[in-house]
Structures are given as C-alpha cells and as structure tokens.
Design a protein around this motif. Structure first.
Motif, PDB file in Angstrom:
ATOM      1  N   SER A  39      23.230  29.348  38.646  1.00  0.00           N
ATOM      2  CA  SER A  39      23.873  29.573  37.356  1.00  0.00           C
ATOM      3  C   SER A  39      25.359  29.258  37.473  1.00  0.00           C
ATOM      4  CB  SER A  39      23.679  31.027  36.916  1.00  0.00           C
ATOM      5  OG  SER A  39      24.380  31.279  35.735  1.00  0.00           O
ATOM      6  N   PRO A  40      25.774  28.099  36.976  1.00  0.00           N
ATOM      7  CA  PRO A  40      27.181  27.722  37.103  1.00  0.00           C
ATOM      8  C   PRO A  40      28.142  28.669  36.378  1.00  0.00           C
ATOM      9  CG  PRO A  40      25.837  25.818  36.549  1.00  0.00           C
ATOM     10  CD  PRO A  40      24.965  27.021  36.439  1.00  0.00           C
ATOM     11  N   LEU A  41      27.651  29.475  35.463  1.00  0.00           N
ATOM     12  CA  LEU A  41      28.497  30.431  34.743  1.00  0.00           C
ATOM     13  C   LEU A  41      29.137  31.448  35.687  1.00  0.00           C
ATOM     14  CD1 LEU A  41      29.499  31.506  32.012  1.00  0.00           C
ATOM     15  CD2 LEU A  41      27.433  32.893  31.913  1.00  0.00           C
ATOM     16  N   ILE A  42      28.479  31.722  36.801  1.00  0.00           N
ATOM     17  CA  ILE A  42      29.045  32.703  37.732  1.00  0.00           C
ATOM     18  C   ILE A  42      30.370  32.217  38.307  1.00  0.00           C
ATOM     19  CG2 ILE A  42      27.920  31.971  39.865  1.00  0.00           C
ATOM     20  CD1 ILE A  42      27.420  34.996  40.382  1.00  0.00           C
ATOM     21  N   SER A  43      30.582  30.914  38.332  1.00  0.00           N
ATOM     22  CA  SER A  43      31.867  30.391  38.819  1.00  0.00           C
ATOM     23  C   SER A  43      33.010  30.818  37.909  1.00  0.00           C
ATOM     24  CB  SER A  43      31.814  28.866  38.902  1.00  0.00           C
ATOM     25  OG  SER A  43      30.798  28.458  39.770  1.00  0.00           O
ATOM     26  N   ILE A  44      32.767  30.796  36.613  1.00  0.00           N
ATOM     27  CA  ILE A  44      33.788  31.228  35.650  1.00  0.00           C
ATOM     28  C   ILE A  44      34.030  32.724  35.771  1.00  0.00           C
ATOM     29  CG2 ILE A  44      34.344  31.398  33.196  1.00  0.00           C
ATOM     30  CD1 ILE A  44      32.630  28.824  32.862  1.00  0.00           C
ATOM     31  N   LEU A  45      32.957  33.500  35.900  1.00  0.00           N
ATOM     32  CA  LEU A  45      33.093  34.950  36.044  1.00  0.00           C
ATOM     33  C   LEU A  45      33.830  35.307  37.331  1.00  0.00           C
ATOM     34  CD1 LEU A  45      29.547  36.071  34.876  1.00  0.00           C
ATOM     35  CD2 LEU A  45      31.670  36.117  33.567  1.00  0.00           C
ATOM     36  N   THR A  46      33.565  34.559  38.392  1.00  0.00           N
ATOM     37  CA  THR A  46      34.258  34.798  39.659  1.00  0.00           C
ATOM     38  C   THR A  46      35.734  34.454  39.555  1.00  0.00           C
ATOM     39  OG1 THR A  46      32.206  34.326  40.826  1.00  0.00           O
ATOM     40  CG2 THR A  46      34.226  34.292  42.121  1.00  0.00           C
ATOM     41  N   LEU A  47      36.036  33.376  38.853  1.00  0.00           N
ATOM     42  CA  LEU A  47      37.436  33.013  38.643  1.00  0.00           C
ATOM     43  C   LEU A  47      38.175  34.116  37.885  1.00  0.00           C
ATOM     44  CD1 LEU A  47      39.643  30.829  38.883  1.00  0.00           C
ATOM     45  CD2 LEU A  47      38.899  30.039  36.639  1.00  0.00           C
ATOM     46  N   ILE A  48      37.544  34.660  36.858  1.00  0.00           N
ATOM     47  CA  ILE A  48      38.143  35.775  36.109  1.00  0.00           C
ATOM     48  C   ILE A  48      38.315  36.990  37.023  1.00  0.00           C
ATOM     49  CG2 ILE A  48      37.785  37.408  34.216  1.00  0.00           C
ATOM     50  CD1 ILE A  48      36.334  35.104  32.737  1.00  0.00           C
ATOM     51  N   ASN A  49      37.307  37.245  37.852  1.00  0.00           N
ATOM     52  CA  ASN A  49      37.366  38.387  38.764  1.00  0.00           C
ATOM     53  C   ASN A  49      38.549  38.266  39.723  1.00  0.00           C
ATOM     54  OD1 ASN A  49      36.534  40.740  40.133  1.00  0.00           O
ATOM     55  ND2 ASN A  49      35.498  39.491  41.648  1.00  0.00           N
ATOM     56  N   PHE A  50      38.723  37.107  40.322  1.00  0.00           N
ATOM     57  CA  PHE A  50      39.819  36.940  41.266  1.00  0.00           C
ATOM     58  C   PHE A  50      41.169  36.873  40.568  1.00  0.00           C
ATOM     59  CE2 PHE A  50      36.433  35.631  44.257  1.00  0.00           C
ATOM     60  CZ  PHE A  50      36.693  36.580  45.227  1.00  0.00           C
ATOM     61  N   ALA A  51      41.199  36.424  39.322  1.00  0.00           N
ATOM     62  CA  ALA A  51      42.447  36.478  38.550  1.00  0.00           C
ATOM     63  C   ALA A  51      42.833  37.934  38.298  1.00  0.00           C
ATOM     64  CB  ALA A  51      42.295  35.722  37.242  1.00  0.00           C
ATOM     65  N   LEU A  52      41.835  38.772  37.981  1.00  0.00           N
ATOM     66  CA  LEU A  52      42.108  40.205  37.814  1.00  0.00           C
ATOM     67  C   LEU A  52      42.562  40.842  39.129  1.00  0.00           C
ATOM     68  CD1 LEU A  52      39.236  41.401  35.462  1.00  0.00           C
ATOM     69  CD2 LEU A  52      41.683  41.439  35.007  1.00  0.00           C
ATOM     70  N   CYS A  53      41.946  40.436  40.234  1.00  0.00           N
ATOM     71  CA  CYS A  53      42.369  40.948  41.545  1.00  0.00           C
ATOM     72  C   CYS A  53      43.820  40.592  41.806  1.00  0.00           C
ATOM     73  CB  CYS A  53      41.485  40.376  42.649  1.00  0.00           C
ATOM     74  SG  CYS A  53      39.842  41.059  42.724  1.00  0.00           S
ATOM     75  N   ARG A  54      44.194  39.372  41.485  1.00  0.00           N
ATOM     76  CA  ARG A  54      45.577  38.943  41.687  1.00  0.00           C
ATOM     77  C   ARG A  54      46.527  39.740  40.808  1.00  0.00           C
ATOM     78  NH1 ARG A  54      49.695  37.675  44.481  1.00  0.00           N
ATOM     79  NH2 ARG A  54      51.027  36.089  43.609  1.00  0.00           N
ATOM     80  N   LEU A  55      46.106  39.992  39.578  1.00  0.00           N
ATOM     81  CA  LEU A  55      46.936  40.761  38.653  1.00  0.00           C
ATOM     82  C   LEU A  55      47.075  42.210  39.110  1.00  0.00           C
ATOM     83  CD1 LEU A  55      48.373  40.746  35.828  1.00  0.00           C
ATOM     84  CD2 LEU A  55      46.202  41.559  34.925  1.00  0.00           C
ATOM     85  N   ILE A  56      45.980  42.815  39.517  1.00  0.00           N
ATOM     86  CA  ILE A  56      45.978  44.241  39.865  1.00  0.00           C
ATOM     87  C   ILE A  56      46.555  44.487  41.257  1.00  0.00           C
ATOM     88  CG2 ILE A  56      44.471  46.205  40.365  1.00  0.00           C
ATOM     89  CD1 ILE A  56      42.696  45.225  38.054  1.00  0.00           C
ATOM     90  N   TYR A  57      46.110  43.721  42.252  1.00  0.00           N
ATOM     91  CA  TYR A  57      46.504  43.974  43.636  1.00  0.00           C
ATOM     92  C   TYR A  57      47.622  43.052  44.109  1.00  0.00           C
ATOM     93  CZ  TYR A  57      41.968  46.299  43.649  1.00  0.00           C
ATOM     94  OH  TYR A  57      40.915  47.100  43.355  1.00  0.00           O
TER      95      TYR A  57
END
Length: 96
Positions: free
Chosen positions: A69-87
């Motif tokens: 499911s290529p959609l997980i790549s977009i969700l992962t990108l959002i996840n790591f963007a949030l990690c960068r923002l938070i941590y």
C-alpha cells in the motif's frame, strides 16, 4: 498503526506520566517531595536510544508495507514530520 503513533507523540509532549505520578504522590508526601519523586523520566522508554529504536521500527514497517500500500509512505512522512516538530528541539548536545 502509523496513524496511532501521532497520538502517542502528542501524549509524550505533555509528559502525562510525570503529571500522573505528581498528582498521585502530592496528597501523600507533599508538593515538594512529590516533584522529586516524579521528575526523572523513565529513560528506558522516553530516552533517546529507545525513541530511536521505535522510530527505526516505524521506518522498517513503512518500507516493508509500502509495496502493498503506497499510501503508508505518505502516512510515514507525516509521522516523521510530527516527530521532527515534537522532538526536534530535544537534542542532548548543545548547538553552537
């Protein structure tokens, strides 16, 4: 799983476990002593090494399942963007 991690990151920024420990201990030992009991975070879970291991697992999950499911790549990108923002500002070494 990847989307639920967003909630976990948001909860970690609030330091809710320290708050729960403080509120539970304050009536028993007083405010100053309760602060001493709750202050050191559990480095086995909230430490940088453990956090890096969890991020590695999330990246591995994304790499394995992106062929299904290529959609997980977009969700992962959002996840790591949030990690960068938070941590992002929580590095232990001083910047010059």
């Amino acid at each position: 799983f990847m989307v639920l991690q967003w909630v976990t990151h948001s909860m970690n920024i609030t330091r809710y476990m320290n708050l729960i420990k403080y509120l539970a201990m304050r009536p028993i030992v007083g405010a100053r002593r309760a602060k001493e009991f709750c202050e050191p975070e559990d480095q086995d879970y909230y430490g940088f090494g453990s956090r890096s291991a969890r991020w590695t697992i999330m990246l591995t999950i994304a790499l394995v399942f992106c062929t299904l499911s290529p959609l997980i790549s977009i969700l992962t990108l959002i996840n790591f963007a949030l990690c960068r923002l938070i941590y992002g500002g929580s590095s232990s070494t001083p910047r010059s």
